[in-house]
Design an enzyme around this catalytic site. Sequence first.
Site, PDB file in Angstrom:
ATOM      1  N   TYR A  60       0.890  -1.130  -0.035  1.00  0.00           N
ATOM      2  CA  TYR A  60       0.126   0.032  -0.042  1.00  0.00           C
ATOM      3  C   TYR A  60       0.826   1.383   0.016  1.00  0.00           C
ATOM      4  O   TYR A  60       0.716   2.110  -0.821  1.00  0.00           O
ATOM      5  CB  TYR A  60      -0.986   0.050   1.227  1.00  0.00           C
ATOM      6  N   LYS A  73       1.328   4.348  -2.859  1.00  0.00           N
ATOM      7  CA  LYS A  73       1.353   5.407  -2.555  1.00  0.00           C
ATOM      8  C   LYS A  73       2.528   6.593  -2.739  1.00  0.00           C
ATOM      9  O   LYS A  73       2.388   7.758  -3.185  1.00  0.00           O
ATOM     10  CB  LYS A  73       0.457   5.515  -1.288  1.00  0.00           C
TER      11      LYS A  73
END
Length: 249
Positions: free
Chosen positions: A151, A155
């Site tokens: 994740y 990002k």
Amino acid sequence: MSLNYSFSGKRVLVTGGGQGIGRQLVQRFHDDGAVVFTVDKNPGTIEQLQKELPKVTAVAVDLTDWDATKKVIESFGALDHVVNNAAIIIPQPLMEVTKETASLQFDVNVLACINVVQTTAKGMIELGSGGSFVNISTLGIKGAAPMTAMYSASKIAVEMLTKNMSAELGPHNIRANCVAPNVVDTPMVKVTDPVVLDNLNRFIARNSIKRAIDPNEVADLVLFLLSPLSAMITGETVMIDGGFMANIL
């Protein structure tokens, strides 16, 4: 110019508008008189949104489907502002990450964002009227936390995409910025895994202001960065973290 700006009449797209930060943004733009468009994978949240805000154009589409997403967004016509908010997080220890879970997070968090940017920026360039983007990232790009490897990596890619958007779209008077929040009180953080819960609690405990961020507080920052009030801010990552990064312990 006063510290007030109206989005009335502006055409705005919010991805992942069915819940959390996205839902709050849809509400704020709607209440300010904007022409609002949103896409979300969940047909249930889209149906509920259509009932609550019938003036909003809300479409259920899987953002990992490149062609379907492109077709839907093209149907919205020219846009003034875009918020790339849709995201997925699959908490996993690094040693348990699979190709499938890694690919899904990058497909939703990065590739879908690129697709949305290409599709919407093309219309802005053709009109020659400029525009602005905000991409939603996470405070997790500033340091590692267990269970968030893919994740956070996705990002960080969004942060660098934002910088390239600023560099390449700037000559067309199109701005792009990134917002990186700490823990936000949304359904995404309603988890039961003890390691993830410990991460969230430790993030909040390190804050100077010791609570989760309200989605409306993130929306305030996003609206500012989209508006002409931030006309010379572009290519930046703006953190909203309750003082987390100011503390070393």
